[in-house]
Design a protein around this motif. Structure first.
Motif, PDB file in Angstrom:
ATOM      1  N   ASN A 151       0.843  -1.200   0.000  1.00  0.00           N
ATOM      2  CA  ASN A 151       0.000   0.000   0.000  1.00  0.00           C
ATOM      3  C   ASN A 151       0.877   1.247   0.000  1.00  0.00           C
ATOM      4  OD1 ASN A 151      -2.671  -1.356   0.505  1.00  0.00           O
ATOM      5  ND2 ASN A 151      -1.530  -2.069   2.287  1.00  0.00           N
ATOM      6  N   GLU A 152       0.388   2.305  -0.619  1.00  0.00           N
ATOM      7  CA  GLU A 152       1.144   3.557  -0.663  1.00  0.00           C
ATOM      8  C   GLU A 152       0.812   4.428   0.543  1.00  0.00           C
ATOM      9  OE1 GLU A 152       0.701   5.645  -4.354  1.00  0.00           O
ATOM     10  OE2 GLU A 152       1.853   4.137  -5.435  1.00  0.00           O
ATOM     11  N   VAL A 153       1.859   4.808   1.276  1.00  0.00           N
ATOM     12  CA  VAL A 153       1.713   5.652   2.462  1.00  0.00           C
ATOM     13  C   VAL A 153       2.490   6.942   2.254  1.00  0.00           C
ATOM     14  CG1 VAL A 153       2.410   5.857   4.896  1.00  0.00           C
ATOM     15  CG2 VAL A 153       1.262   3.792   4.086  1.00  0.00           C
ATOM     16  N   ARG A 154       1.835   8.047   2.472  1.00  0.00           N
ATOM     17  CA  ARG A 154       2.486   9.362   2.433  1.00  0.00           C
ATOM     18  C   ARG A 154       2.624   9.963   3.832  1.00  0.00           C
ATOM     19  NH1 ARG A 154       2.120  12.305  -2.381  1.00  0.00           N
ATOM     20  NH2 ARG A 154       3.458  13.758  -1.280  1.00  0.00           N
ATOM     21  N   PHE A 155       1.885   9.377   4.811  1.00  0.00           N
ATOM     22  CA  PHE A 155       1.910   9.883   6.181  1.00  0.00           C
ATOM     23  C   PHE A 155       2.052   8.730   7.161  1.00  0.00           C
ATOM     24  CE2 PHE A 155      -0.512  12.864   3.704  1.00  0.00           C
ATOM     25  CZ  PHE A 155       0.001  14.090   4.094  1.00  0.00           C
ATOM     26  N   ALA A 156       3.072   8.816   8.010  1.00  0.00           N
ATOM     27  CA  ALA A 156       3.206   7.900   9.139  1.00  0.00           C
ATOM     28  C   ALA A 156       2.918   8.733  10.381  1.00  0.00           C
ATOM     29  CB  ALA A 156       4.607   7.298   9.204  1.00  0.00           C
ATOM     30  N   VAL A 157       1.841   8.391  11.062  1.00  0.00           N
ATOM     31  CA  VAL A 157       1.439   9.115  12.259  1.00  0.00           C
ATOM     32  C   VAL A 157       1.678   8.196  13.450  1.00  0.00           C
ATOM     33  CG1 VAL A 157      -0.461  10.246  13.473  1.00  0.00           C
ATOM     34  CG2 VAL A 157      -0.254  10.486  10.988  1.00  0.00           C
TER      35      VAL A 157
END
Length: 145
Positions: A91-97
């Motif tokens: 999966n494409e992730v642009r934000f790791a919170v």
């Protein structure tokens, strides 16, 4: 209680290039802010082995296991925005919170983040943000009671 998110806990852009690096980066911000111990990062990896923290809409929310509560000193968030998508188990992730929840506070924090990221228009604004300050303004609702 202090705010769970402040501009110093936001990185734009993040430097990680893979899932494990992103977990480490989000966790280290929590540790550096005094919200958790280094052991909490290990618990974040343990959680990821149990179940993926990928949430959809370019978001992953790495957090520790329930057994890691002794490693958390206060509820806090770290936000890392990546210029290019991170591969999070396909999966494409642009934000790791990164989430550290003190005394069960993580469920409310997770809920607030999920609400923000459930709106595609809001996610587009977050992706377009060019600075930590801009992201902070867009995410201010997580500090509201």
């Amino acid at each position: 209680m202090s705010d769970i998110l402040n501009p110093e806990m936001i990185r734009v852009p993040g430097t990680a290039r893979d899932r494990d690096g992103a977990i480490r980066e989000a966790g280290q911000i929590l540790v550096d802010a005094g919200a958790a111990t280094q052991g909490y990062i290990d618990a974040m990896f343990q959680r990821e082995e149990l179940v993926s923290t990928y949430m959809g809409n370019c978001l992953a929310i790495p957090h520790g296991t329930n057994e890691a509560t002794g490693h958390v000193f206060r509820s806090a968030l770290s936000v890392v925005k990546y210029e290019w998508p991170i591969d999070w188990d396909g999966n494409e992730v642009r934000f790791a919170v990164g989430v550290a929840g003190y005394e069960g506070g993580h469920l409310e924090v997770l809920s607030k983040i999920a609400i923000v990221f459930s709106r595609e228009r809001e996610v587009a604004k977050l992706i377009a943000a060019e600075s930590a300050e801009e992201l902070y303004r867009l995410l201010l609702s997580v500090n509201e009671d």
